[in-house]
Design a protein around this motif. Sequence first.
Motif, PDB file in Angstrom:
ATOM      1  N   GLN A  50       4.535  45.931   6.134  1.00  0.00           N
ATOM      2  CA  GLN A  50       4.933  44.464   6.623  1.00  0.00           C
ATOM      3  C   GLN A  50       3.787  43.777   7.384  1.00  0.00           C
ATOM      4  O   GLN A  50       3.718  42.575   6.960  1.00  0.00           O
ATOM      5  CB  GLN A  50       6.189  44.536   7.799  1.00  0.00           C
ATOM      6  CG  GLN A  50       6.933  43.308   8.014  1.00  0.00           C
ATOM      7  CD  GLN A  50       7.337  42.671   6.767  1.00  0.00           C
ATOM      8  OE1 GLN A  50       8.064  43.575   5.848  1.00  0.00           O
ATOM      9  NE2 GLN A  50       7.793  41.476   6.418  1.00  0.00           N
ATOM     10  N   GLN A  51       3.026  44.292   8.361  1.00  0.00           N
ATOM     11  CA  GLN A  51       2.013  43.425   8.875  1.00  0.00           C
ATOM     12  C   GLN A  51       0.914  43.164   8.101  1.00  0.00           C
ATOM     13  O   GLN A  51       0.270  42.289   8.352  1.00  0.00           O
ATOM     14  CB  GLN A  51       1.551  44.405  10.154  1.00  0.00           C
ATOM     15  CG  GLN A  51       2.571  44.546  11.162  1.00  0.00           C
ATOM     16  CD  GLN A  51       3.156  43.385  11.974  1.00  0.00           C
ATOM     17  OE1 GLN A  51       2.316  42.260  12.001  1.00  0.00           O
ATOM     18  NE2 GLN A  51       4.154  43.224  12.171  1.00  0.00           N
ATOM     19  N   ARG A  94       1.095  42.449   4.675  1.00  0.00           N
ATOM     20  CA  ARG A  94       1.528  41.580   3.317  1.00  0.00           C
ATOM     21  C   ARG A  94       1.211  40.329   3.268  1.00  0.00           C
ATOM     22  O   ARG A  94       1.335  39.811   2.245  1.00  0.00           O
ATOM     23  CB  ARG A  94       3.201  41.808   3.092  1.00  0.00           C
ATOM     24  CG  ARG A  94       3.612  43.219   2.934  1.00  0.00           C
ATOM     25  CD  ARG A  94       5.100  43.229   2.639  1.00  0.00           C
ATOM     26  NE  ARG A  94       5.488  44.899   2.360  1.00  0.00           N
ATOM     27  CZ  ARG A  94       6.552  44.985   2.436  1.00  0.00           C
ATOM     28  NH1 ARG A  94       7.747  43.967   2.308  1.00  0.00           N
ATOM     29  NH2 ARG A  94       7.027  46.151   2.125  1.00  0.00           N
ATOM     30  N   SER A  95       0.778  39.540   4.303  1.00  0.00           N
ATOM     31  CA  SER A  95       0.413  38.111   4.257  1.00  0.00           C
ATOM     32  C   SER A  95      -0.964  38.049   3.296  1.00  0.00           C
ATOM     33  O   SER A  95      -1.551  39.042   3.106  1.00  0.00           O
ATOM     34  CB  SER A  95       0.021  37.858   5.448  1.00  0.00           C
ATOM     35  OG  SER A  95      -1.195  38.314   6.181  1.00  0.00           O
ATOM     36  N   GLU A 152      -3.406  36.354   3.623  1.00  0.00           N
ATOM     37  CA  GLU A 152      -4.723  36.436   4.440  1.00  0.00           C
ATOM     38  C   GLU A 152      -5.112  37.930   4.767  1.00  0.00           C
ATOM     39  O   GLU A 152      -6.253  38.130   4.511  1.00  0.00           O
ATOM     40  CB  GLU A 152      -4.448  35.637   5.839  1.00  0.00           C
ATOM     41  CG  GLU A 152      -4.231  34.340   5.708  1.00  0.00           C
ATOM     42  CD  GLU A 152      -2.721  33.943   5.480  1.00  0.00           C
ATOM     43  OE1 GLU A 152      -1.870  34.850   5.383  1.00  0.00           O
ATOM     44  OE2 GLU A 152      -2.521  32.713   5.065  1.00  0.00           O
ATOM     45  N   GLN A 166      -4.345  40.600   3.044  1.00  0.00           N
ATOM     46  CA  GLN A 166      -4.516  41.158   1.791  1.00  0.00           C
ATOM     47  C   GLN A 166      -6.064  40.645   1.313  1.00  0.00           C
ATOM     48  O   GLN A 166      -7.073  41.451   0.827  1.00  0.00           O
ATOM     49  CB  GLN A 166      -3.702  41.055   0.604  1.00  0.00           C
ATOM     50  CG  GLN A 166      -2.463  41.680   1.013  1.00  0.00           C
ATOM     51  CD  GLN A 166      -2.632  43.213   1.094  1.00  0.00           C
ATOM     52  OE1 GLN A 166      -3.163  43.757   0.001  1.00  0.00           O
ATOM     53  NE2 GLN A 166      -2.032  43.975   2.025  1.00  0.00           N
TER      54      GLN A 166
END
Length: 89
Positions: A44-45, A47-48, A50, A52
């Motif tokens: 979850q932390q 997945r953004s 930015e 990735q």
Amino acid sequence: DKNPLALANPEDLPGDGSLGTTGAAQSYHPPRRLYIVLHNIDGQQLRSPEAQALLGELAAMPRVHLVSSVDHVNAPLLWSKREAARFNF
């Protein structure tokens, strides 16, 4: 007592660590490498876009090696073809 699992410091090895080196070969220092071990790259932390993109840029660097795991069966859907190419999967 020394820890048997501790790695030898390459700077403590004679020459470049190979047998029978003499002279100028002893001054050779191989380029340093960075190994990143990342559990759950699809977490979850991370997945953004930015996060990735940053991980992809790190993985694309010549002396940086990224070892990662995924926890979700659909994790490959996180990356476009271009983004996945940066990771060199």
